[in-house]
Design a protein around this motif. Structure first.
Motif, short mmCIF file in Angstrom:
data_model
loop_
_atom_site.label_atom_id
_atom_site.label_comp_id
_atom_site.label_asym_id
_atom_site.label_seq_id
_atom_site.Cartn_x
_atom_site.Cartn_y
_atom_site.Cartn_z
N SER A 24 37.57 55.82 34.53
CA SER A 24 37.62 54.43 34.95
C SER A 24 38.91 54.14 35.71
O SER A 24 38.91 53.46 36.75
CB SER A 24 37.46 53.55 33.70
OG SER A 24 37.90 52.27 33.95
N ARG A 28 39.42 53.22 39.75
CA ARG A 28 40.18 52.05 40.22
C ARG A 28 41.29 52.47 41.17
O ARG A 28 41.75 51.68 41.98
CB ARG A 28 40.73 51.27 39.02
CG ARG A 28 39.62 50.55 38.25
CD ARG A 28 40.15 49.44 37.36
NE ARG A 28 40.76 49.95 36.14
CZ ARG A 28 42.05 49.77 35.84
NH1 ARG A 28 42.86 49.13 36.65
NH2 ARG A 28 42.51 50.25 34.70
N GLU B 20 30.84 48.53 46.73
CA GLU B 20 31.59 47.37 46.25
C GLU B 20 31.56 46.30 47.31
O GLU B 20 31.54 46.59 48.51
CB GLU B 20 33.05 47.74 46.00
CG GLU B 20 33.28 48.53 44.72
CD GLU B 20 34.74 48.89 44.55
OE1 GLU B 20 35.61 48.02 44.77
OE2 GLU B 20 35.00 50.05 44.22
N TRP B 25 30.39 40.56 40.81
CA TRP B 25 30.36 40.59 39.35
C TRP B 25 29.53 41.78 38.88
O TRP B 25 28.81 42.38 39.67
CB TRP B 25 29.74 39.30 38.80
CG TRP B 25 30.65 38.12 38.87
CD1 TRP B 25 31.74 37.94 39.67
CD2 TRP B 25 30.52 36.91 38.10
NE1 TRP B 25 32.30 36.72 39.46
CE2 TRP B 25 31.57 36.06 38.50
CE3 TRP B 25 29.62 36.47 37.13
CZ2 TRP B 25 31.74 34.79 37.94
CZ3 TRP B 25 29.78 35.20 36.58
CH2 TRP B 25 30.84 34.37 36.98
N HIS B 26 29.66 42.04 37.59
CA HIS B 26 28.90 43.15 37.00
C HIS B 26 27.89 42.63 35.98
O HIS B 26 28.19 41.67 35.27
CB HIS B 26 29.85 44.15 36.35
CG HIS B 26 30.76 44.80 37.34
ND1 HIS B 26 30.45 45.99 37.96
CD2 HIS B 26 31.95 44.39 37.87
CE1 HIS B 26 31.41 46.29 38.82
NE2 HIS B 26 32.34 45.34 38.78
N THR B 95 33.91 41.04 35.13
CA THR B 95 34.17 42.47 34.85
C THR B 95 33.04 43.02 33.98
O THR B 95 32.37 42.27 33.27
CB THR B 95 35.50 42.68 34.10
OG1 THR B 95 35.36 42.11 32.79
CG2 THR B 95 36.67 42.05 34.83
N GLU B 97 33.44 44.85 31.35
CA GLU B 97 33.83 44.67 29.95
C GLU B 97 33.42 43.28 29.47
O GLU B 97 32.89 43.12 28.37
CB GLU B 97 35.33 44.86 29.77
CG GLU B 97 35.84 46.27 30.00
CD GLU B 97 35.73 46.75 31.45
OE1 GLU B 97 35.86 45.91 32.37
OE2 GLU B 97 35.48 47.95 31.65
#
Lengths: 156, 725
Positions: A24, A28, B20, B25-26, B95, B97
């Protein structure tokens, strides 16, 4: 945490969250050659070298890489013998698994003790759903025969 | 958009999952843990601010259902879930997460119902119904009449009858019969499904990996109630697909999330979801074949059940193609087929490299060796006595042309030294159709710098379409391949093509590109005021016009357009018509060893022969064949969903085994070329005969198996049974 690594020969710094996998963080940082496929460290698609050792970055904690030298396919050039051998054998179809294979192959070849059996066993951890295994094996054998895989590679 | 081999090796290629867009957003999909249940309550009150939650209640203005053959799929479950992994709620957040965290706090109550997993049970009276309504789709993808039956959980029933059908068995002196089964499997592309979508006013843009951009544009437009001109589908190279990325997969839920969130949204499927999104049909195929004592085939009957899971997807096509592929490339006066696409409470199944032929040949070609044993004949001689040659009629009534089944079989027999002794050796042959009817267009445009831009909708999943099609275009225009550049793959940029499936693209687009080149020659000639035949094209420019050589940039803006259409199709109740405009033809020969104690089968040598017609891109043709053989080996020995009451217990790449380099036996192959023939599709021809050839090799050792994949315990069981006899 703030993470500092040497990425393909250049210093890189980035904020990593707790328990973030190295994959990850690398993504990035703009690395595209390491790719998420299985997510459990069994397919080899996310392979990178950390201090000269192959790791599955999808399960390798980024924090553990602090201060390490990380090599991805982005750090290789077209004249790298393994890269050249993969190109010469067209050992690629979709290409999704190929960077991981190339890194694994390079690492194996770098070991002077590595024979045919070690190559077969060593490459078995890189899955290729398109089925380019025989070509990859032939490319690795060629790179070994070229005999300069070990010499041109920086050892940790 | 030309990606070289070096770009791929050095990781410079960008896939759908690399895409991207600023402000993106995800998304995460919350999926059902039950195979069959009613959704009683959805509580999203704990979702923090800043995340967007989507349920069926947000979709009231959409067309209720969608699907390429039958409109049976929902963007999100309405009130009922039909398989483990059915989509219920979707969440988007800035994100990944945050989206995952929001998904975690959503509470859903279910009331569980009995589920049906086995396709034969599903068709019996009293079985739980998977759907209450079945509406055939009017999408372009559905080009024949379907025969759905809600009561029997049947999405489509394909029937074929030629001669006197099953009544023709009264002419047989020897009849053999077996029931073969094939497990459900997964495509397991290393790159999971990934889709990004956003809205600009009422215009939807979808970016991702798909083999079916124009089908998706049509279906998304209908689903959201907007004209097709307001949907753009942009395709990026895929990190493998094998059929997994066909028709609408994540696209509807991502587009609906983006509409509600008012920002671009991306979903990349977690590996577990890849197993819930689409798989390969499990099948049960009962086959009976009758012959005279001299080995002349007289009758064949096929009764097949294709487990399509909860949604039909392209299952009706699988039932049709699998139905006639099980007949095999033989002259048989009396044939009867009933092939059913059956709903169960499993994840949906659809197109998979080898498209139904892998399962069909497993049954159709092993029964040939069972018959050979019964007749005391050499299985190769039995095949050669009955194999279709040019001018013969297939069971569909169509007359065969440009067929090389015999040559494929002979090549395999030679390479495995069949005539030196048959023990431990097996052969199988495949007849596989190419989607018919079908339509392709292509365009060739002269750009300002004089290069030729090829516009083609063929999607890239590693099969080298750029190399193949730029080469075809260059040859047709007498310029070098470097002068031709492949355009972006975007439905706003490229002309219509049915889709990149069915090993159809090199043949279909090849014809369309040839026509586009002729059209461009005509337009250049018209501009120069001469006849096309007077002109000579080269890299430098065009000579033969009224003045001196004209350089390519001077022709800037001229566009040649080509269209190629093939007609045909089968009548669903009789199976008569044109099944395939060109046939995919191949064979496999294999030599195996069996460990008598463990039942472990070792392949000593696998050889395949594929009829290639004219080969356009030799590395591509070879890679496709090597990949097909590797997949065939995996199907034969490894690939199987471990299903327990609708749960897939091996939905990961550790427990779901695919072939690794350590599993590779010695493989060799022939591509039978004919320069005078058009290219024949070969992207999957070498998959289907591999498992059946292995099964036949085992039969030669007294191990008669009916279930694929081949498991050592089943081999041991047969070895012991053999010992007892």
């Amino acid at each position: 945490m703030h993470l500092r690594i040497d990425l393909n020969g250049a210093p890189a710094g980035i904020e990593a969250i707790a328990d973030e996998p190295l994959l990850s963080v690398l993504r990035r940082l703009g690395v595209h050659g390491c790719r998420l496929a299985c997510g459990i460290g069994v397919c080899g698609t996310c392979t990178a070298e950390v201090n000269g050792k192959l790791v599955a970055t999808c399960i390798y904690p980024a924090a553990k890489a602090e201060g390490s030298r990380v090599t991805t396919v982005e750090g290789l050039q077209e004249d790298d013998p393994t890269v050249a051998a993969f190109v010469a054998h067209t050992a690629v179809q979709c290409g999704f698994c190929t960077p991981g294979m190339v890194l694994t192959a390079r690492n194996l070849i770098a070991d002077p003790q590595c024979g045919d059996a070690e190559v077969v066993e060593g490459m078995a951890g890189n899955l290729c759903r398109c089925g380019s295994y025989d070509r990859a094996a032939a490319a690795v054998q060629d790179a070994i025969r070229a005999g300069n895989g070990a010499e041109t590679r920086e050892m940790p | 958009m030309t990606t070289t081999v070096t770009d791929r090796v050095l990781g410079r290629i960008r896939y759908a999952s690399d895409f991207e867009v600023p402000g993106m957003w995800h998304g995460v999909v919350v999926r059902s843990p039950y195979a069959h249940a009613t959704v009683e309550r959805i509580d999203t009150s704990a979702v923090p601010d800043g995340a967007v939650v989507l349920t069926h209640a947000d979709l009231g203005d959409l067309r209720p259902r969608y699907g390429p053959w039958i409109e049976d799929q929902f963007v999100l479950a309405q009130d009922r879930v039909r398989h483990v992994g059915d989509a219920v709620v979707a969440v988007a957040a800035p994100t990944l997460e945050a989206a995952r965290e929001a998904a975690r706090v959503i509470e859903i109550d279910y009331r569980e119902h009995p589920a049906v997993i086995d396709p034969l049970e599903a068709t019996r009276p009293g079985a739980p119904r998977v759907h209450d309504v079945l509406v055939p789709s009017d999408d372009y993808s559905n080009f024949y009449d379907l025969r759905p039956s809600v009561e029997e959980n049947i999405a489509h029933r394909f029937r074929l009858k030629s001669g006197r059908g099953a009544a023709g068995f009264d002419e047989a002196e020897v009849v053999v019969e077996r029931r073969y089964t094939v497990a459900n499997a997964n495509h397991a592309p290393l790159e999971p499904h990934s889709t990004t979508a956003w809205w600009t006013g009422d215009h939807l843009t979808v970016v991702g990996g798909t083999q079916t951009p124009f089908n998706n544009r049509e279906s998304l437009a209908k689903l959201f109630g907007i004209p097709e001109s307001q949907v753009t589908v942009r395709v990026l190279p895929m990190g493998g697909s094998f059929g997994a990325k066909t028709f609408l997969r994540l696209e509807p839920v991502v587009a609906a999330l983006a509409r509600k969130a008012r920002v671009p949204v991306q979903i990349t499927a977690p590996r577990e979801d890849v197993f819930a999104i689409l798989g390969r049909h499990g099948a049960e195929i009962h086959v009976r074949v009758g012959a005279r004592r001299d080995g002349t085939l007289v009758a064949k009957a096929i009764d097949a059940w294709w487990n399509t899971g909860a949604y039909a997807d392209s299952g009706p096509g699988v039932a049709e193609k699998g139905g006639y592929a099980a007949i095999g490339p033989y002259r048989i006066p009396h044939v009867e087929v009933e092939s059913r696409c059956v709903y169960t409470h499993l994840p949906p199944n659809g197109a998979f490299r080898g498209y139904a032929a892998t399962q069909a040949v497993w049954a159709g070609e092993q029964i040939m060796d069972v018959l050979a044993v019964e007749l005391g004949m050499d299985p190769l001689e039995l095949r050669l006595r009955n194999v279709l040659v040019d001018g013969d009629r297939f069971a569909t009534g169509e007359v065969m042309h440009n067929v090389r089944f015999k040559e494929c079989l002979e090549a395999c027999a030679e390479k495995i030294e069949w005539r030196a002794g048959r023990r431990g050796k097996g052969l199988a042959v495949v007849l596989k159709g190419m989607t018919t009817p079908s339509r392709s267009e292509a365009a060739l445009e002269v750009t300002a710098d004089g290069t030729i831009l090829l516009r083609s909708a063929t999607t890239d999943m590693g099969q080298r379409p750029t190399e193949t099609q730029t080469r075809i275009a260059a040859a047709a225009l007498d310029v070098s391949t470097e002068r031709v550049v492949m355009s972006e793959n975007d439905t706003d940029v490229v002309p219509f093509d049915m889709r990149t499936t069915s090993s159809r693209s090199t043949y279909m687009l090849g014809e369309a590109i040839g026509r586009a080149a002729s059209d461009l020659r005509g337009k250049v000639a018209a501009k120069l005021g001469v006849e096309p035949a007077e002109l000579t094209f080269s890299d430098v420019g065009i000579t033969g016009g009224p003045g001196e050589m004209v350089r390519w940039p001077e022709m800037s803006g001229l566009v040649g357009h080509g269209e190629y259409v093939i007609e045909g199709g089968l009548e669903p109740d009789t199976g008569q018509g044109i099944a395939s405009f060109e046939w995919h033809q191949g064979a496999a020969g294999v030599v195996v060893d069996v460990d008598q104690d463990t039942g472990r089968v070792t392949v000593q040598h696998l050889h395949t022969a594929t009829y290639a017609g004219k080969v356009v891109d030799p590395p591509g043709a070879r890679l496709q064949t090597e990949g097909s053989m590797t997949l065939g080996l995996g199907s034969a020995f490894l690939e199987e969903l471990d299903i327990d009451e609708g749960q897939i217990r091996n939905a990961n790449l550790s427990d779901y085994s695919i072939v690794s380099s350590a599993d590779m036996p010695r493989i060799t192959y022939d591509l039978l070329e004919d320069e005078s023939s058009p290219p024949h599709g070969l992207g999957e021809t070498a998959v289907p005969p591999v498992p059946a050839a292995i099964g036949n090799a085992l039969l030669s050792l007294g191990v008669g198996l009916t279930r694929m994949p081949i498991r050592p315990d089943a081999v041991v069981e047969q070895l012991h049974r053999e010992g007892e006899e």
